[in-house]
Write an enzyme that holds these catalytic residues in place. Structure first.
Site, PDB file in Angstrom:
ATOM      1  N   SER A 220     -10.295 -10.382   6.562  1.00  0.00           N
ATOM      2  CA  SER A 220      -9.950  -9.394   5.547  1.00  0.00           C
ATOM      3  C   SER A 220     -10.116 -10.016   4.170  1.00  0.00           C
ATOM      4  CB  SER A 220      -8.505  -8.922   5.741  1.00  0.00           C
ATOM      5  OG  SER A 220      -8.112  -8.114   4.657  1.00  0.00           O
ATOM      6  N   ALA A 223      -9.218  -5.994  -1.294  1.00  0.00           N
ATOM      7  CA  ALA A 223      -9.870  -4.800  -1.821  1.00  0.00           C
ATOM      8  C   ALA A 223     -11.389  -4.843  -1.685  1.00  0.00           C
ATOM      9  CB  ALA A 223      -9.493  -4.619  -3.288  1.00  0.00           C
ATOM     10  N   GLY A 225     -13.120  -5.651   1.057  1.00  0.00           N
ATOM     11  CA  GLY A 225     -13.599  -5.205   2.358  1.00  0.00           C
ATOM     12  C   GLY A 225     -13.277  -6.186   3.463  1.00  0.00           C
ATOM     13  N   ASP A 252      -2.392  -5.425   9.727  1.00  0.00           N
ATOM     14  CA  ASP A 252      -2.031  -5.200  11.130  1.00  0.00           C
ATOM     15  C   ASP A 252      -2.617  -3.880  11.630  1.00  0.00           C
ATOM     16  OD1 ASP A 252      -0.457  -7.509  10.762  1.00  0.00           O
ATOM     17  OD2 ASP A 252       1.175  -6.270   9.993  1.00  0.00           O
TER      18      ASP A 252
END
Length: 315
Positions: A220, A223, A225, A252
């Site tokens: 992750s 913001a 992507g 999660d």
């Protein structure tokens, strides 16, 4: 069925406030109480899709009892491991601009017997599980090698493992070759011991985790992507988000979206990003339902923008 393991669960209280002013009396505009912990959130997100999930977790005291009751209300099967210590309670304060202030308690210290009972509970309840998702930090008393032992035993029983943890626990578990690991950008930078400033840096770091043992890496990038790096190469995905209300549990929800979509390939990556994007637009640690998802807002590409500078570089 997706089985989740949360070694350090919590009872989470989230308050929405107009602004966070230190030393002042603040009136909340909204509040909610949820069972917490990364694996618990994965189970909640899986249940929100209508799929079966089972949460294995150590619980103690009145907060632990309340966590079990809240999970039961959400239709989530619980396999509690009783512990002497009291389950921790956490507080999150969310401001309108998306700023989130969190106060996380340490949680109970587990002894050697309780640590073994938790491993035994996973083994006994994992029959028929499509995935075992092991998530979150380890409580006091559990050695960094605890996750590695869980992965070793699960693989010996033929189960697939998704691991979402960080630091020494992540590094120790890589030797047991988890099927998927899910670090965020900061955790990825910590694992390779250097800053990450571009998407290309993140790809290289994910490849190093694969070299160290992980079959696949779902990273992750906040913001910016998400990345999926596996034997087929690298894919990058992002989504349009209109308003950020809370990022609690968004990662999660993303892992849950990945697993319910099969846990491999670009389609699962698209599902992960859709779930994560939906979660940040909900209050507190609310998990998205299928009605909250916007698949059309997600783009997935094998043409990874390697030179793109990360909005929040990870050190």
């Amino acid at each position: 069925m997706i089985l989740t393991v949360t070694p350090n669960p919590s009872l989470d209280r989230t308050y929405e406030v107009p602004s966070l002013d230190r030393g002042e009396v603040i009136r909340a505009t909204g509040d909610r109480m949820d069972p917490g912990g990364k694996g618990v959130n994965v189970s909640r997100a899986v249940a929100a899709t209508g799929r079966r999930t089972l949460a294995v977790l150590p619980l103690g005291g009145a907060p632990g009892q309340l966590v079990a009751e809240l999970l039961d209300e959400q239709g989530i099967e619980v396999a509690p491991v009783p512990v002497a210590g009291q389950t921790r309670s956490n507080i999150a304060v969310a401001e309108p601009d998306g700023t989130l202030t969190k106060i996380n308690a340490a949680g109970p210290e587990l002894d050697a017997t309780e640590a073994e009972l938790l491993l035994t509970a996973v083994r006994e309840r994992s029959t028929g599980a499509d995935w075992i998702a092991c998530c979150g930090s380890l409580p006091r008393g559990l050695a960094p090698s605890w996750y590695a032992e869980l992965v070793r035993r699960a693989h010996a029983a033929g189960a697939r493992i998704a691991l979402d943890t960080s630091g020494p626990s992540l590094l120790a578990a890589l030797a047991e070759r988890p099927d998927i690991v899910k670090p965020n950008a900061e955790e990825l930078a910590e694992a390779v011991g250097r800053p990450l400033t571009t998407v290309g840096d993140a790809v290289k770091a994910a490849e190093e985790l694969r070299d160290a043992g992980a079959h696949a890496v779902l990273a992750s990038l906040g913001a910016d992507g998400q990345l999926l790096v596996d034997a087929a190469g690298a894919h990058f995905a992002s989504a349009r988000v209109d308003v950020v209300r809370s990022n609690v549990g968004a990662g999660d929800a993303s892992l849950a979206g990945f697993l319910v979509a099969g846990g491999a390939g670009p389609e699962a990556l698209a599902s992960a990003v859709a779930h994560g994007a939906a979660a940040v637009q909900l209050p507190g640690s609310a998990m998205p339902t299928p009605a909250d998802l916007d698949p059309a807002a997600v783009t997935v590409t094998a043409d990874v923008p390697l030179d793109r500078v990360l909005t929040e570089p990870a050190a």
